[in-house]
Design an enzyme around this catalytic site. Structure first.
Site, PDB file in Angstrom:
ATOM      1  N   ASP A 249     -36.365  52.980  10.142  1.00 25.11           N
ATOM      2  CA  ASP A 249     -37.750  52.864   9.423  1.00 25.11           C
ATOM      3  C   ASP A 249     -38.751  52.419  10.449  1.00 25.11           C
ATOM      4  O   ASP A 249     -38.133  51.622  11.344  1.00 25.11           O
ATOM      5  CB  ASP A 249     -37.739  52.114   8.289  1.00 25.11           C
ATOM      6  CG  ASP A 249     -36.849  52.655   7.222  1.00 25.11           C
ATOM      7  OD1 ASP A 249     -36.660  53.826   6.882  1.00 25.11           O
ATOM      8  OD2 ASP A 249     -36.562  51.804   6.137  1.00 25.11           O
ATOM      9  N   LYS A 271     -42.043  57.501  11.145  1.00 22.33           N
ATOM     10  CA  LYS A 271     -43.199  58.029  12.051  1.00 22.33           C
ATOM     11  C   LYS A 271     -44.316  58.726  11.038  1.00 22.33           C
ATOM     12  O   LYS A 271     -43.922  59.667  10.450  1.00 22.33           O
ATOM     13  CB  LYS A 271     -42.653  58.974  13.167  1.00 22.33           C
ATOM     14  CG  LYS A 271     -43.396  58.531  14.490  1.00 22.33           C
ATOM     15  CD  LYS A 271     -42.972  59.365  15.649  1.00 22.33           C
ATOM     16  CE  LYS A 271     -42.295  58.427  16.735  1.00 22.33           C
ATOM     17  NZ  LYS A 271     -41.370  59.211  17.598  1.00 22.33           N
ATOM     18  N   MET A 384     -45.307  45.267  -0.558  1.00 27.26           N
ATOM     19  CA  MET A 384     -46.180  46.516  -0.652  1.00 27.26           C
ATOM     20  C   MET A 384     -47.669  46.232  -1.406  1.00 27.26           C
ATOM     21  O   MET A 384     -47.963  47.093  -2.232  1.00 27.26           O
ATOM     22  CB  MET A 384     -45.631  47.665  -0.980  1.00 27.26           C
ATOM     23  CG  MET A 384     -44.696  48.222  -0.058  1.00 27.26           C
ATOM     24  SD  MET A 384     -43.519  49.542  -0.552  1.00 27.26           S
ATOM     25  CE  MET A 384     -42.273  48.608  -1.751  1.00 27.26           C
TER      26      MET A 384
HETATM   27  N1  SAH Z   1     -36.323  46.244   2.156  1.00 24.94           N
HETATM   28  C1  SAH Z   1     -37.504  45.656   2.769  1.00 24.94           C
HETATM   29  C2  SAH Z   1     -38.559  45.779   1.821  1.00 24.94           C
HETATM   30  C3  SAH Z   1     -39.114  47.335   2.235  1.00 24.94           C
HETATM   31  S1  SAH Z   1     -40.583  47.692   1.707  1.00 24.94           S
HETATM   32  C4  SAH Z   1     -36.863  44.064   2.507  1.00 24.94           C
HETATM   33  O1  SAH Z   1     -36.023  43.728   1.781  1.00 24.94           O
HETATM   34  O2  SAH Z   1     -37.736  43.263   2.892  1.00 24.94           O
HETATM   35  C5  SAH Z   1     -41.812  47.364   2.668  1.00 24.94           C
HETATM   36  C6  SAH Z   1     -42.529  46.040   2.297  1.00 24.94           C
HETATM   37  O3  SAH Z   1     -41.772  44.979   2.656  1.00 24.94           O
HETATM   38  C7  SAH Z   1     -43.721  45.650   3.118  1.00 24.94           C
HETATM   39  O4  SAH Z   1     -44.906  46.420   2.732  1.00 24.94           O
HETATM   40  C8  SAH Z   1     -44.194  44.241   3.020  1.00 24.94           C
HETATM   41  O5  SAH Z   1     -44.479  44.099   1.669  1.00 24.94           O
HETATM   42  C9  SAH Z   1     -42.639  43.685   3.059  1.00 24.94           C
HETATM   43  N2  SAH Z   1     -42.138  43.426   4.433  1.00 24.94           N
HETATM   44  C10 SAH Z   1     -41.449  43.617   5.215  1.00 24.94           C
HETATM   45  N3  SAH Z   1     -41.023  42.947   6.168  1.00 24.94           N
HETATM   46  C11 SAH Z   1     -41.906  41.953   6.211  1.00 24.94           C
HETATM   47  C12 SAH Z   1     -42.326  41.034   7.071  1.00 24.94           C
HETATM   48  N4  SAH Z   1     -41.724  40.846   8.222  1.00 24.94           N
HETATM   49  N5  SAH Z   1     -43.412  40.251   6.693  1.00 24.94           N
HETATM   50  C13 SAH Z   1     -43.903  40.585   5.278  1.00 24.94           C
HETATM   51  N6  SAH Z   1     -43.457  41.401   4.496  1.00 24.94           N
HETATM   52  C14 SAH Z   1     -42.833  42.104   5.009  1.00 24.94           C
END
Ligand code: SAH
Length: 464
Positions: A249, A271, A384
């Protein structure tokens, strides 16, 4: 990378060294490990050099080098202790089109000699472009301690076996064979029976790997964590190390992608340009296509793949195509974000449960049990959630939430550019707009940063 690392063959090459003191000696000790024909130009050379000349290991000319001496030379070292003399030699070399190293003079050198860990034929070169010689030495010491002395002999035995190993099908089978040899069987056999043992181990392994039907294709759903490569699990690292194909991703950081096997096919399905992202159907089709071709596929998702990852759809696609799969858990953004503010997700007497919410889903802003979320002490991690901030605020206030409820937004959790925004339900949309967060951000409803976590100046600034 101003200095591009290469390994130069000195098998039939001539090397010119000008100078007869300690700097020349240091280079000669290295050069004498190679088959190069070495000529040293020095008046009054150190006794070691004269000794090597007498033993026929190099030739010694008791004069300065002249232009004609550079004909057919592959590398030259200007190792005079006198800077003027060294500059003269360097100029002659350059005029003859010969690559020259001026000892202790980075700018004047066409190439530099790295710190070397020698396990011939395995050679590790460490360079810092002159930025941090101390670091190069520390790395060298670390590698010296870590790499077994038997690595060299093992590699020599392995090299001699390469022709026979070609009997194995190219690709994964052959790689597995070599990784078994270097990773386990070879060192063990060598420790017990030396080179002959290592060679016997190669024959055994060859028989075993030839017999083994090639592994069927497989998909590993791997959680890449929040971005810091140190937060990958060992299993995730191993899966990346063995992957033939990595389908990842947009949120997976380059530092993590760098850990994938160098030969792996990397496919970015996040992308922009494919539309907002590659469609779920296309991703499913890619998984099936590569899995069915026999590849070891790593489906790399940010955080934990079981959290807002559309994992089930991909699993269903694998199941429908009869492709095996497994899940490697990862650290979800909520875990990394809560660590950043020094809080816990649950706390005795405050909240015995925590919700993971998404700010929006395929149908737009996501609806939730707002009445429950509006109760004092509730904690929720909103993924999100940036765009949905005003919507969430409105719903919660409508259901009677306290305007002073703490809300904290953590952007780029675990990454070098991590930022923390401490806010309240009343001011969240305005604070968010002002902070201009462009990276992935996680919103905590009901949590404020713990005071102790704020001793970091950066965080204090965010709160000011
Ligand atoms: N599977 C992922 C979430 C995917 S949805 C997980 O478990 O974290 C994508 C969302 O995850 C983003 O919009 C944000 O809200 C959050 N996210 C992912 N990486 C992040 C990070 N390093 N810092 C803060 N939020 C993050």
């Amino acid at each position: 990378m101003e200095h591009f690392p290469i390994f130069v063959s000195l098998a039939k090459a001539r090397v010119l060294v000008s100078g007869g003191g300690e700097p020349a000696l240091a280079k000669l000790r290295l050069l004498l490990k190679t088959p190069a024909a070495i000529t040293v130009f020095a008046e009054g050379a150190a006794p070691e050099i004269a000794g090597w000349a007498a033993a026929g290991k190099l030739s010694l000319e008791s004069r300065r080098p002249e232009a004609a001496d550079f004909n057919g030379v592959t590398l030259a070292y200007a190792a005079e202790e006198d800077a003027g003399e060294a500059a003269r030699t360097a100029a002659l070399a350059r005029a003859a089109g010969v690559m020259v190293n001026v000892v202790d003079n980075l700018e004047a050198s066409a190439f530099i000699t790295p710190a070397i860990v020698d396990r011939d034929p395995v050679t590790i070169a460490i360079g810092t472009e002159g930025a941090a010689p101390v670091l190069a030495r520390a790395l060298k010491a670390d590698l010296e301690a870590r790499l077994p002395a038997t690595l060299g002999p093992l590699a020599r035995v392995g090299k001699a076996f390469r022709k026979l190993a070609e009997a194995l099908p190219h690709g994964r089978t052959r790689r597995d064979f070599w990784s078994d040899y270097y990773g386990s069987e070879g060192p063990r056999a060598f420790a017990e029976q030396g080179a002959a043992g290592a060679e016997a181990a190669l024959h055994d392994l060859l028989a075993r790997h030839s017999a083994q039907a090639s592994r069927p294709g497989h998909v590993a759903f791997v959680g890449a964590g929040p971005g810091d490569p140190d937060l990958l699990t060992l299993k995730a690292r191993r899966a990346l190390d063995e992957a033939d194909v990595v389908i990842h991703d947009r949120l997976v950081t380059p530092a993590i992608l760098d850990l994938a096997r160098r030969e792996a096919l990397m496919i970015d399905v996040g992308k922009e340009g494919f539309g907002p992202s590659t469609s779920q159907e296309q991703i499913n089709a890619l998984l099936v296509e590569h899995g069915a071709s026999g590849a070891q596929v790593v489906r790399l998702k940010s955080g934990d793949s079981t959290v807002f990852g559309r994992l089930d759809e991909e699993i269903d696609a694998c199941d429908a195509a009869g492709i095996g799969w497994h899940i490697v858990p990862g650290i979800t953004a909520a875990s990394a974000a809560v660590a950043a503010i020094g809080q816990s997700l649950t706390r005795r007497g405050r909240n015995a449960s925590v919700r993971f919410l998404t700010g929006h889903d395929v149908a737009g802003f996501a609806d939730h049990d707002w009445a429950a979320l509006a109760r004092p002490g509730e904690v929720a991690a909103i993924y999100m959630g940036k765009k949905a901030a005003r919507f969430v605020q409105g719903r919660l206030l409508m259901h009677g939430a306290d305007r002073a409820t703490p809300v904290t937004v953590i952007e780029n959790a675990s990454r070098p550019d991590q930022r923390v925004l401490a806010s309240t339900l009343a001011t969240l949309p305005a604070d968010l707009a002002e902070a201009e967060m462009n990276g992935p951000a996680l919103t905590f409803l009901g949590l404020a940063p713990r005071a102790a976590a704020l001793t970091l100046p950066a965080l204090q600034k965010e709160l000011a």
